[in-house]
Write an enzyme that holds these catalytic residues in place. Sequence first.
Site, PDB file in Angstrom:
ATOM      1  N   CYS A 142       0.821  -1.212   0.000  1.00  0.00           N
ATOM      2  CA  CYS A 142       0.000   0.000   0.000  1.00  0.00           C
ATOM      3  C   CYS A 142       0.856   1.264   0.000  1.00  0.00           C
ATOM      4  O   CYS A 142       1.580   1.516  -0.945  1.00  0.00           O
ATOM      5  CB  CYS A 142      -1.001  -0.037   1.153  1.00  0.00           C
ATOM      6  SG  CYS A 142      -2.411   1.082   0.863  1.00  0.00           S
ATOM      7  N   HIS A 235      -4.531  -4.823   0.290  1.00  0.00           N
ATOM      8  CA  HIS A 235      -4.262  -5.263   1.660  1.00  0.00           C
ATOM      9  C   HIS A 235      -4.661  -6.725   1.806  1.00  0.00           C
ATOM     10  O   HIS A 235      -5.639  -7.051   2.481  1.00  0.00           O
ATOM     11  CB  HIS A 235      -5.026  -4.401   2.669  1.00  0.00           C
ATOM     12  CG  HIS A 235      -4.437  -3.053   2.893  1.00  0.00           C
ATOM     13  ND1 HIS A 235      -3.290  -2.851   3.628  1.00  0.00           N
ATOM     14  CD2 HIS A 235      -4.833  -1.832   2.461  1.00  0.00           C
ATOM     15  CE1 HIS A 235      -2.996  -1.557   3.658  1.00  0.00           C
ATOM     16  NE2 HIS A 235      -3.915  -0.918   2.955  1.00  0.00           N
ATOM     17  N   GLU A 237      -3.399  -8.709   3.665  1.00  0.00           N
ATOM     18  CA  GLU A 237      -3.226  -9.089   5.063  1.00  0.00           C
ATOM     19  C   GLU A 237      -4.415  -8.724   5.944  1.00  0.00           C
ATOM     20  O   GLU A 237      -4.505  -9.185   7.088  1.00  0.00           O
ATOM     21  CB  GLU A 237      -1.955  -8.439   5.632  1.00  0.00           C
ATOM     22  CG  GLU A 237      -2.077  -6.970   6.009  1.00  0.00           C
ATOM     23  CD  GLU A 237      -1.958  -6.012   4.834  1.00  0.00           C
ATOM     24  OE1 GLU A 237      -1.944  -4.793   5.082  1.00  0.00           O
ATOM     25  OE2 GLU A 237      -1.901  -6.464   3.665  1.00  0.00           O
ATOM     26  N   ARG A 249     -14.180   4.060  12.523  1.00  0.00           N
ATOM     27  CA  ARG A 249     -13.234   5.085  12.981  1.00  0.00           C
ATOM     28  C   ARG A 249     -13.453   6.393  12.240  1.00  0.00           C
ATOM     29  O   ARG A 249     -13.485   7.474  12.842  1.00  0.00           O
ATOM     30  CB  ARG A 249     -11.801   4.586  12.754  1.00  0.00           C
ATOM     31  CG  ARG A 249     -10.705   5.590  13.084  1.00  0.00           C
ATOM     32  CD  ARG A 249      -9.435   5.230  12.345  1.00  0.00           C
ATOM     33  NE  ARG A 249      -9.612   5.322  10.892  1.00  0.00           N
ATOM     34  CZ  ARG A 249      -8.795   4.745  10.008  1.00  0.00           C
ATOM     35  NH1 ARG A 249      -7.769   4.013  10.412  1.00  0.00           N
ATOM     36  NH2 ARG A 249      -9.016   4.889   8.707  1.00  0.00           N
TER      37      ARG A 249
END
EC number: 2.3.1.31
Length: 314
Positions: A142, A235, A237, A249
């Site tokens: 990223c 991503h 992961e 958030r």
Amino acid sequence: MPIKLDNKLPALDVLRSKNVFIMDENRASSQDIRPMEVLILNLMPTKEVTETQLLRLLANTPLQINVEFLYMASHKSKNTHAEHMETFYKTFDEIKDKYYDGLIVTGAPVEQMPFEEVDYWQELTRVFDWSKNHVYSTLHLCWGAQAGLYYKHEVDKVPLSEKLSGIYKQTVDMPENFLMNGFDDSFVSPHSRYTEVTLEDIKNKTDLDVVASGQEVGLSILASKDLREVYSFGHFEYDRDTLAREYRRDLEVGINPDVPANYFPGDDPSQEPKLRWNLAASTFFSNWINYAVYQETPYRLEELEDDFSFYGYL
């Protein structure tokens, strides 16, 4: 992992043409084996979460891997206890005389800032320079991918009109690339970013291969021809709930984000997201460890000191 076959077996050439990794008798008899040494430069604020995500994927490989964590001493972590950092992380000065088979550079929530304004930018460029002859293969993730492209190839990031957040389909553009071994023609993975790099810049400023891309995400995976530079803008992961936590958030701080695309069932944030990228994630990281690192890295890592040939930005 490779399979060992008789040098004269007729199927040998056919298997190789289908991207099956074959080790002939000569190589198998002379191959030295040792644990892989991997360094993770963790730039994420939630360090313990990212540690778990990456270690889970690395643990899926059949190889023994020794992992160390690196942090930027020029940046003070606000979200991780100092005791954790002192116990489990090392500074660049502590590892600069060591050698590693692989380096993973994570993303960071700083992509809307100019690179030079990131408080640890100078230290990060020292790591990039050091890695030229201390690391065999570097996997950039990223923002880490954007930072690597900017410093090594002068490819700058370009702002998107709105945040790209969700689970997106991508197409394998180079099925013959070992990073894509075991992948179907297409796969899905999470993306979460405000910027991108353009195909035009990659073609004009680098000789990197476009390994995977998508209509909505643009470029997804890039790699040098020898796999010593690997860039992934998604991503793999991420956990099942990572995008959900990012979404909530952002709501709490008043950003008013869009619901992550293709993520919550019925686009309903009260529903549990479906985990649809786990197999692709495991396959990608296993391929990187096996083909980009294990099969090619020198047995004596000190030999990297004299090998500068693989970095196109030199």
